[in-house]
Design a protein around this motif. Structure first.
Motif, mmCIF file in Angstrom:
data_model
loop_
_atom_site.group_PDB
_atom_site.id
_atom_site.type_symbol
_atom_site.label_atom_id
_atom_site.label_comp_id
_atom_site.label_asym_id
_atom_site.label_seq_id
_atom_site.Cartn_x
_atom_site.Cartn_y
_atom_site.Cartn_z
ATOM 1 N N ARG A 220 0.825 -1.207 0.000
ATOM 2 C CA ARG A 220 0.000 0.000 0.000
ATOM 3 C C ARG A 220 0.863 1.262 0.000
ATOM 4 O O ARG A 220 0.534 2.257 -0.663
ATOM 5 C CB ARG A 220 -0.924 -0.005 1.218
ATOM 6 N N LYS A 221 1.957 1.222 0.740
ATOM 7 C CA LYS A 221 2.855 2.370 0.751
ATOM 8 C C LYS A 221 3.482 2.590 -0.615
ATOM 9 O O LYS A 221 3.574 3.745 -1.099
ATOM 10 C CB LYS A 221 3.944 2.152 1.808
ATOM 11 N N GLN A 222 3.890 1.504 -1.270
ATOM 12 C CA GLN A 222 4.479 1.633 -2.598
ATOM 13 C C GLN A 222 3.456 2.121 -3.614
ATOM 14 O O GLN A 222 3.776 2.905 -4.502
ATOM 15 C CB GLN A 222 5.063 0.287 -3.031
ATOM 16 N N PHE A 223 2.197 1.674 -3.476
ATOM 17 C CA PHE A 223 1.148 2.139 -4.389
ATOM 18 C C PHE A 223 0.931 3.645 -4.267
ATOM 19 O O PHE A 223 0.777 4.356 -5.270
ATOM 20 C CB PHE A 223 -0.151 1.383 -4.095
ATOM 21 N N LYS A 224 0.928 4.158 -3.034
ATOM 22 C CA LYS A 224 0.744 5.596 -2.846
ATOM 23 C C LYS A 224 1.909 6.382 -3.435
ATOM 24 O O LYS A 224 1.711 7.458 -4.018
ATOM 25 C CB LYS A 224 0.582 5.897 -1.362
ATOM 26 N N LEU A 225 3.123 5.843 -3.279
ATOM 27 C CA LEU A 225 4.274 6.532 -3.857
ATOM 28 C C LEU A 225 4.215 6.536 -5.378
ATOM 29 O O LEU A 225 4.501 7.555 -6.025
ATOM 30 C CB LEU A 225 5.563 5.870 -3.370
ATOM 31 N N ASP A 226 3.839 5.391 -5.972
ATOM 32 C CA ASP A 226 3.739 5.320 -7.432
ATOM 33 C C ASP A 226 2.640 6.227 -7.959
ATOM 34 O O ASP A 226 2.805 6.885 -8.994
ATOM 35 C CB ASP A 226 3.482 3.872 -7.864
ATOM 36 N N ARG A 227 1.537 6.289 -7.251
ATOM 37 C CA ARG A 227 0.447 7.155 -7.702
ATOM 38 C C ARG A 227 0.827 8.620 -7.589
ATOM 39 O O ARG A 227 0.528 9.431 -8.494
ATOM 40 C CB ARG A 227 -0.799 6.870 -6.883
ATOM 41 N N ALA A 228 1.500 8.987 -6.489
ATOM 42 C CA ALA A 228 1.935 10.381 -6.345
ATOM 43 C C ALA A 228 2.947 10.755 -7.417
ATOM 44 O O ALA A 228 2.898 11.867 -7.980
ATOM 45 C CB ALA A 228 2.521 10.599 -4.954
ATOM 46 N N PHE B 169 1.106 23.620 -21.715
ATOM 47 C CA PHE B 169 0.505 24.947 -21.587
ATOM 48 C C PHE B 169 1.535 26.033 -21.872
ATOM 49 O O PHE B 169 1.224 27.064 -22.490
ATOM 50 C CB PHE B 169 -0.072 25.107 -20.188
ATOM 51 N N ALA B 170 2.779 25.859 -21.444
ATOM 52 C CA ALA B 170 3.820 26.859 -21.694
ATOM 53 C C ALA B 170 4.163 26.954 -23.167
ATOM 54 O O ALA B 170 4.493 28.043 -23.674
ATOM 55 C CB ALA B 170 5.075 26.509 -20.885
ATOM 56 N N GLU B 171 4.072 25.851 -23.899
ATOM 57 C CA GLU B 171 4.370 25.865 -25.342
ATOM 58 C C GLU B 171 3.173 26.260 -26.177
ATOM 59 O O GLU B 171 3.285 26.376 -27.406
ATOM 60 C CB GLU B 171 4.871 24.486 -25.758
ATOM 61 N N GLY B 172 2.030 26.460 -25.566
ATOM 62 C CA GLY B 172 0.841 26.883 -26.289
ATOM 63 C C GLY B 172 0.200 25.796 -27.109
ATOM 64 O O GLY B 172 -0.474 26.087 -28.106
ATOM 65 N N ARG B 173 0.355 24.570 -26.744
ATOM 66 C CA ARG B 173 -0.261 23.467 -27.481
ATOM 67 C C ARG B 173 -1.201 22.699 -26.553
ATOM 68 O O ARG B 173 -1.194 22.879 -25.351
ATOM 69 C CB ARG B 173 0.807 22.529 -28.038
ATOM 70 N N ARG B 174 -1.960 21.834 -27.171
ATOM 71 C CA ARG B 174 -2.907 21.041 -26.406
ATOM 72 C C ARG B 174 -2.169 19.950 -25.639
ATOM 73 O O ARG B 174 -1.284 19.290 -26.180
ATOM 74 C CB ARG B 174 -3.934 20.414 -27.342
ATOM 75 N N ALA B 175 -2.564 19.786 -24.394
ATOM 76 C CA ALA B 175 -1.872 18.812 -23.548
ATOM 77 C C ALA B 175 -2.272 17.406 -23.952
ATOM 78 O O ALA B 175 -3.456 17.098 -24.106
ATOM 79 C CB ALA B 175 -2.205 19.057 -22.087
ATOM 80 N N GLU B 176 -1.283 16.575 -24.124
ATOM 81 C CA GLU B 176 -1.491 15.152 -24.398
ATOM 82 C C GLU B 176 -0.751 14.360 -23.325
ATOM 83 O O GLU B 176 0.449 14.098 -23.442
ATOM 84 C CB GLU B 176 -0.986 14.790 -25.791
ATOM 85 N N ILE B 177 -1.473 14.023 -22.298
ATOM 86 C CA ILE B 177 -0.875 13.338 -21.156
ATOM 87 C C ILE B 177 -0.792 11.848 -21.455
ATOM 88 O O ILE B 177 -1.809 11.182 -21.718
ATOM 89 C CB ILE B 177 -1.692 13.582 -19.878
ATOM 90 N N THR B 178 0.408 11.344 -21.443
ATOM 91 C CA THR B 178 0.637 9.920 -21.720
ATOM 92 C C THR B 178 0.869 9.100 -20.456
ATOM 93 O O THR B 178 0.884 7.868 -20.518
ATOM 94 C CB THR B 178 1.856 9.771 -22.647
ATOM 95 N N THR B 179 1.055 9.793 -19.343
ATOM 96 C CA THR B 179 1.308 9.073 -18.098
ATOM 97 C C THR B 179 0.016 8.449 -17.581
ATOM 98 O O THR B 179 -1.014 9.119 -17.503
ATOM 99 C CB THR B 179 1.888 10.021 -17.031
ATOM 100 N N VAL B 180 0.084 7.201 -17.247
ATOM 101 C CA VAL B 180 -1.065 6.469 -16.711
ATOM 102 C C VAL B 180 -1.001 6.526 -15.190
ATOM 103 O O VAL B 180 -0.008 6.094 -14.590
ATOM 104 C CB VAL B 180 -1.079 5.011 -17.195
ATOM 105 N N ILE B 181 -2.048 7.080 -14.595
ATOM 106 C CA ILE B 181 -2.110 7.151 -13.129
ATOM 107 C C ILE B 181 -2.693 5.843 -12.608
ATOM 108 O O ILE B 181 -3.814 5.472 -12.965
ATOM 109 C CB ILE B 181 -2.967 8.343 -12.681
ATOM 110 N N PRO B 182 -1.967 5.117 -11.796
ATOM 111 C CA PRO B 182 -2.469 3.810 -11.323
ATOM 112 C C PRO B 182 -3.627 3.977 -10.352
ATOM 113 O O PRO B 182 -3.732 4.973 -9.639
ATOM 114 C CB PRO B 182 -1.244 3.190 -10.640
ATOM 115 N N SER B 183 -4.484 2.996 -10.349
ATOM 116 C CA SER B 183 -5.608 2.942 -9.425
ATOM 117 C C SER B 183 -5.483 1.706 -8.556
ATOM 118 O O SER B 183 -4.706 0.790 -8.850
ATOM 119 C CB SER B 183 -6.937 2.928 -10.181
#
Length: 395
Positions: free
Chosen positions: A129-137, A151-165
């Protein structure tokens, strides 16, 4: 034909294959046992004259008073099992509740390199559980960084990072998880249980010790200096003086002794009230309360009620002159009350506010404090407080 089963409160009863075994082991609610005489003509004739009948077996356990911890220590293994299995009195100093340190040590040594014990499984789950919280953070921080860069480059954000559940995250197995903790040569050796010493003792609170001594007469408390049994008057005096500061002048000794708002008296009045009604009482500091009430005991059900002891002075001037700083004696805030109520509602416990009225010093003579007879002048009132949740309480 259909069977209609009553709705059970979720989590109120602990499940397991040992439920029937626990009912046999913990059959006695108190350290007392009624023994019925075998049927015979002589026993029948004696019963007509009121001479014979059921006998009460009262096992006398032995404990030693410890002033530093304000408790009574029971070190004999037989006495520890009697007090725990017949009323769930006390707590093992090396365990969470039941004094099972030696049993757990034996199980851990037998399971070394073969399988995981319950404690090892618990620690493994906590680490996961501790490792899961660290990976999610870490994933959320990386996703936020990608969004800010876009946002700084003025383009649409394309987030590729998968947030674990919690449903999809799996712990990564390392090579060391597959290796046994002990060499095969040590696994083949037979383990001698006698090599594991008994280092644990059962620790009774002053309220539990005095209840067992005075009400049930099944506990003998020894003086830690002389190792001689203490009389009931000595135990009563020791319990009252336990909350008196050790570094005080002799002239102020009576100021702490001759007080009806002694913390031991206030807490024992509430303890005796619920114990006499058949409730099993355990400490509730984990849930920000004073006591937890069990119907049968912690091995059968979770505690259904959480108790907060609220001292109430019959004479307000006694509170002004009191040398004790009693918890919850002053009016508490609604923030505190809401916090405690919410904590216990989340764990499906009903909060009870127990008001213990302290008799006035001007109304009752302080000579009554020399014996437990003064407890008759305390009154206990309880108020049930439940948290109203509109979304859940419509039906």
């Amino acid at each position: 034909m259909s069977l209609i089963t009553p709705n059970k409160r979720p989590g109120s009863q602990k499940s397991g294959a040992r439920r029937g075994e626990n009912s046999r082991i913990y059959a006695h609610p108190l350290p007392l046992e009624l023994v019925q005489a075998p049927p015979s003509w002589s026993a029948y004739i004696l019963q007509l004259f009121g001479i014979s009948g059921p006998r009460v077996l009262n096992p006398h356990c032995v404990g030693v008073y410890d002033a530093e911890t304000r408790s009574v220590w029971v070190t004999n293994a037989r006495d520890m099992m009697i007090l725990w299995r017949r009323g769930f009195f006390g707590k093992g100093d090396l365990s969470r509740s039941e004094p099972s340190w030696r049993t757990r040590q034996i199980s851990a040594r037998k399971a070394a390199g073969k399988y995981l014990t319950a404690e090892e499984i618990r620690e493994k789950r906590r680490a996961e559980r501790k490792q899961f919280k660290l990976d999610r953070a870490a994933a959320m921080a990386q996703a936020a960084a990608e969004a800010e860069a876009a946002f700084a480059e003025g383009r649409r954000a394309e987030i590729t990072t998968v947030i674990p559940s919690g449903a999809t995250w799996k712990p990564q197995k390392s090579a060391t998880d597959e290796l046994p903790s002990t060499p095969p040569a040590e696994q083949a050796k037979e383990f001698d249980e006698s090599t594991v010493p008994e280092l644990e003792h059962l620790q009774l609170t002053l309220q539990e010790a005095f209840f067992l001594t005075w009400t049930l007469d099944c506990l003998t408390v020894l003086d830690p200096i002389t190792s001689e049994p203490m009389t009931l008057e000595q135990i009563w005096s020791v319990c009252r003086d336990a909350y008196r500061p050790s570094q005080i002048p002799p002239s102020l000794s009576d100021v702490y002794s001759n007080r009806f708002d002694n913390p031991f008296l206030v807490n024992y009045a509430a303890y005796h009230y619920y114990r006499s009604l058949g409730w099993v009482i355990k400490g509730g500091i984990k849930f920000c309360v004073d006591m937890l009430l069990y119907k049968r005991g912690p091995v059968f059900h979770h505690a259904e009620f959480a108790v907060v002891v609220l001292p109430v002075y019959e004479d307000p001037t006694d509170q002004e002159s009191s040398p004790f700083d009693l918890a919850n004696a002053s009016p508490f805030s609604w923030t505190w009350l809401s916090t405690v109520n919410r904590v216990n509602s989340q764990v499906q416990k009903t909060l009870i506010l127990t008001y213990v009225t302290i008799p006035a010093q001007t109304r009752i003579s302080t000579e009554l404090l020399n014996s437990p007879a003064c407890l008759a002048h305390y009154s206990v009132r309880d108020v049930v407080l439940r948290r109203f949740i509109p979304a859940r309480m419509r039906d």
